[in-house]
Design an enzyme around this catalytic site. Structure first.
Site, PDB file in Angstrom:
ATOM      1  N   ASN A 192       0.858  -1.179   0.000  1.00 33.14           N
ATOM      2  CA  ASN A 192       0.000   0.000   0.000  1.00 33.14           C
ATOM      3  C   ASN A 192       0.900   1.237   0.000  1.00 33.14           C
ATOM      4  O   ASN A 192       1.926   1.268   0.674  1.00 33.14           O
ATOM      5  CB  ASN A 192      -0.894   0.021   1.235  1.00 33.14           C
ATOM      6  N   HIS A 203       6.393  -1.611   3.594  1.00 30.76           N
ATOM      7  CA  HIS A 203       6.125  -2.986   4.030  1.00 30.76           C
ATOM      8  C   HIS A 203       5.337  -3.718   2.971  1.00 30.76           C
ATOM      9  O   HIS A 203       4.534  -3.124   2.248  1.00 30.76           O
ATOM     10  CB  HIS A 203       5.371  -3.006   5.363  1.00 30.76           C
TER      11      HIS A 203
HETATM   12  P1  5GP Z   1      -0.808  -0.448   5.834  1.00 27.71           P
HETATM   13  O1  5GP Z   1      -2.244  -0.113   6.091  1.00 27.71           O
HETATM   14  O2  5GP Z   1       0.124   0.689   6.209  1.00 27.71           O
HETATM   15  O3  5GP Z   1      -0.527  -0.994   4.460  1.00 27.71           O
HETATM   16  O4  5GP Z   1      -0.459  -1.670   6.784  1.00 27.71           O
HETATM   17  C1  5GP Z   1      -0.117  -1.513   8.109  1.00 27.71           C
HETATM   18  C2  5GP Z   1      -0.440  -2.822   8.783  1.00 27.71           C
HETATM   19  O5  5GP Z   1       0.217  -2.845  10.021  1.00 27.71           O
HETATM   20  C3  5GP Z   1      -1.926  -3.017   9.046  1.00 27.71           C
HETATM   21  O6  5GP Z   1      -2.377  -4.180   8.394  1.00 27.71           O
HETATM   22  C4  5GP Z   1      -2.020  -3.108  10.567  1.00 27.71           C
HETATM   23  O7  5GP Z   1      -2.962  -4.057  11.002  1.00 27.71           O
HETATM   24  C5  5GP Z   1      -0.609  -3.495  10.944  1.00 27.71           C
HETATM   25  N1  5GP Z   1      -0.216  -2.999  12.255  1.00 27.71           N
HETATM   26  C6  5GP Z   1      -0.440  -1.760  12.743  1.00 27.71           C
HETATM   27  N2  5GP Z   1       0.066  -1.650  13.993  1.00 27.71           N
HETATM   28  C7  5GP Z   1       0.613  -2.858  14.280  1.00 27.71           C
HETATM   29  C8  5GP Z   1       1.300  -3.366  15.434  1.00 27.71           C
HETATM   30  O8  5GP Z   1       1.510  -2.689  16.437  1.00 27.71           O
HETATM   31  N3  5GP Z   1       1.718  -4.658  15.377  1.00 27.71           N
HETATM   32  C9  5GP Z   1       1.519  -5.445  14.274  1.00 27.71           C
HETATM   33  N4  5GP Z   1       1.972  -6.704  14.329  1.00 27.71           N
HETATM   34  N5  5GP Z   1       0.886  -4.988  13.169  1.00 27.71           N
HETATM   35  C10 5GP Z   1       0.444  -3.726  13.169  1.00 27.71           C
END
Ligand code: 5GP
Length: 112
Positions: A85, A98
């Site tokens: 994303n 990521h």
């Molecule tokens: P994005 O929305 O930026 O592509 O993905 C971020 C991801 O990180 C999300 O799927 C969210 O659930 C995950 N995430 C956010 N905070 C944490 C955390 O503290 N620990 C873990 N293991 N995942 C997290």
């Protein structure tokens, strides 16, 4: 420091499934499927917008690791999805590049 750097440094707990000199992989805290792994570079590149040509090997390593983790999870044959994303409309919420590895159920297209 980004949230994901803190996870990589073991300052915030996470279910880590892989660590090496360049990459860390851990379970997403809010899984969108039976298998949902986040793969990050230790180096905190903010997003795909900030990736440079000399990051090609690093980004490639993320994809190779995703493939290996998919094999370990047993979803290589059934299929899975890899997602970067990027930015607000891309759904990026953590500003540390990521790769999502999502699998273990039928995924639909287009995504919401
Ligand atoms: P994005 O929305 O930026 O592509 O993905 C971020 C991801 O990180 C999300 O799927 C969210 O659930 C995950 N995430 C956010 N905070 C944490 C955390 O503290 N620990 C873990 N293991 N995942 C997290």
């Amino acid at each position: 420091m980004t949230l994901f750097e803190k996870i990589a440094n073991h300052e915030i707990p996470a279910k880590i499934v892989h660590e090496d000199d360049d990459l860390v992989a851990f379970h997403d805290i809010n899984p969108q499927a039976p298998h949902h792994i986040i793969i990050i570079p230790r180096r905190p590149i903010a997003s795909i917008n900030e990736v440079e040509p000399n990051d090609a090997e690093l980004i490639g390593k993320m994809v190779i690791l995703a493939k290996e983790l998919a094999q370990r999870l047993g979803v290589s044959d059934s299929g899975y999805r890899l997602v970067f994303n990027c930015g607000a409309q891309g759904g990026q919420t953590v500003e540390h590049v990521h790769l999502h590895l999502i699998g273990g159920r039928q995924l639909h297209w287009p995504p919401g």
